[in-house]
Design an enzyme around this catalytic site. Structure first.
Site, PDB file in Angstrom:
ATOM      1  CG  HIS A  99      -1.993   1.031   1.130  1.00 45.88           C
ATOM      2  ND1 HIS A  99      -1.745   2.348   1.404  1.00 45.88           N
ATOM      3  CD2 HIS A  99      -3.296   0.950   0.739  1.00 45.88           C
ATOM      4  CE1 HIS A  99      -2.860   3.041   1.198  1.00 45.88           C
ATOM      5  NE2 HIS A  99      -3.813   2.216   0.799  1.00 45.88           N
ATOM      6  CD  GLU A 169      -5.303   1.523  -3.156  1.00 45.95           C
ATOM      7  OE1 GLU A 169      -6.487   1.650  -2.835  1.00 45.95           O
ATOM      8  OE2 GLU A 169      -4.376   1.573  -2.339  1.00 45.95           O
TER       9      GLU A 169
HETATM   10  P1  PGA Z   1      -9.545   6.085   0.123  1.00 49.95           P
HETATM   11  O1  PGA Z   1      -8.333   5.068   0.337  1.00 49.95           O
HETATM   12  O2  PGA Z   1     -10.732   5.257  -0.294  1.00 49.95           O
HETATM   13  O3  PGA Z   1      -9.708   6.754   1.436  1.00 49.95           O
HETATM   14  O4  PGA Z   1      -9.137   7.014  -0.981  1.00 49.95           O
HETATM   15  C1  PGA Z   1      -8.123   3.990  -0.529  1.00 49.95           C
HETATM   16  C2  PGA Z   1      -6.891   3.252  -0.132  1.00 49.95           C
HETATM   17  O5  PGA Z   1      -5.888   3.893   0.241  1.00 49.95           O
HETATM   18  O6  PGA Z   1      -6.873   2.011  -0.136  1.00 49.95           O
END
Ligand code: PGA
Length: 255
Positions: A99, A169
């Site tokens: 992440h 992401e």
């Molecule tokens: P968010 O985070 O939905 O708050 O943008 C997503 C993530 O970091 O997995």
């Protein structure tokens, strides 16, 4: 708008938003109701490690569990580490790895690759997060994305590669609101690109069938359009998954 086929996987990444047992239990109870009420949705909860120990053991519901991270160590003198074996023994199914909030704390591609390998050894399904911090005109971000995927897939055995879930992401879209997320078309292009990179590692048509998620400002206001218009298999949801009313609206938007 095209509608989606099959079930959407929703991974609820609670991050460090939930601090009490009561809140964690309430969100778990809600997920159990939603997964029954909404057809074609699979829900995976990713609480803190401490709350995983509270919720995952003895779970007989359709809700599944993910850890937000995992150690690259095995049984050893390693203070503060949570091993893959520990998670497996709690009844955890998935683990989020790489992440951007972990990468920002210094995790390298090599460390993430080792964690992915250890997750697979312990029977956990890794959710490998990839994504650029910013877009540049020279499309260097595509090279970075390829590097993030290649560094992991190149150390895995062919059979292991088929088990990995990839979550796209873009860091610039995390923690904002629906209007700040990329468009379904944009996400669709990135999903295609990720599948193209995966096709270098997976046999036959497996890359087309690999599970690819999108994460970054997914809310009730954009989830349906992205589900129908981008080719994703599901979502990694942060802030909107740690709030009961937002999470309810978000899951119900997929009905
Ligand atoms: P968010 O985070 O939905 O708050 O943008 C997503 C993530 O970091 O997995």
């Amino acid at each position: 708008m095209n509608w989606y086929y099959g079930a959407m996987l929703i991974v609820a990444n609670w991050k460090a938003y939930v601090e009490t047992r009561e809140e964690a239990k309430k969100l778990f109870a809600l997920a159990k109701r939603l997964v029954v009420a909404v057809r074609r949705v699979k829900i995976v909860l990713a609480p803190s490690a401490a709350h995983l120990g509270l919720l995952a053991p003895g779970n007989r519901s359709k809700v599944m569990f993910a850890s937000q991270d995992m150690s690259d160590t095995t049984v050893s003198a390693a203070t503060g580490e949570v091993t893959g074996g520990t998670l497996h023994n709690l009844g955890v199914d998935y683990v989020i790895l790489g992440h951007s909030e972990r990468r920002a704390r210094g995790e390298s591609d090599a460390l993430i690759a080792e964690k992915v390998r250890r997750a697979l050894v312990n029977g956990l399904t890794p959710i490998l997060c990839v994504g650029e911090r910013a877009r540049d005109e020279d499309a260097q971000y595509l090279i970075l994305l390829k590097q993030q995927i290649t560094s992991v897939f190149s150390v895995l055995a062919p059979k292991e590669r088929l088990e990995v879930v990839v979550a796209y992401e873009p860091v610039w879209a995390i923690g904002k609101h629906a209007g700040d997320a990329p468009s379904p078309q944009d996400i669709g292009e990135m999903v295609l690109y990720i599948r193209k990179v995966l096709s270098e590692f997976l046999p036959g048509k497996s890359a087309a069938k690999a599970t690819v998620l999108y994460g970054g400002s997914v809310e009730a206001g954009n989830i349906r359009a992205i589900a129908g218009g981008s080719g994703v298999d599901g979502f990694l949801v942060g802030h909107a998954s740690a709030d009961a009313s937002q999470f309810t609206a978000l899951v119900k938007a997929l009905i």
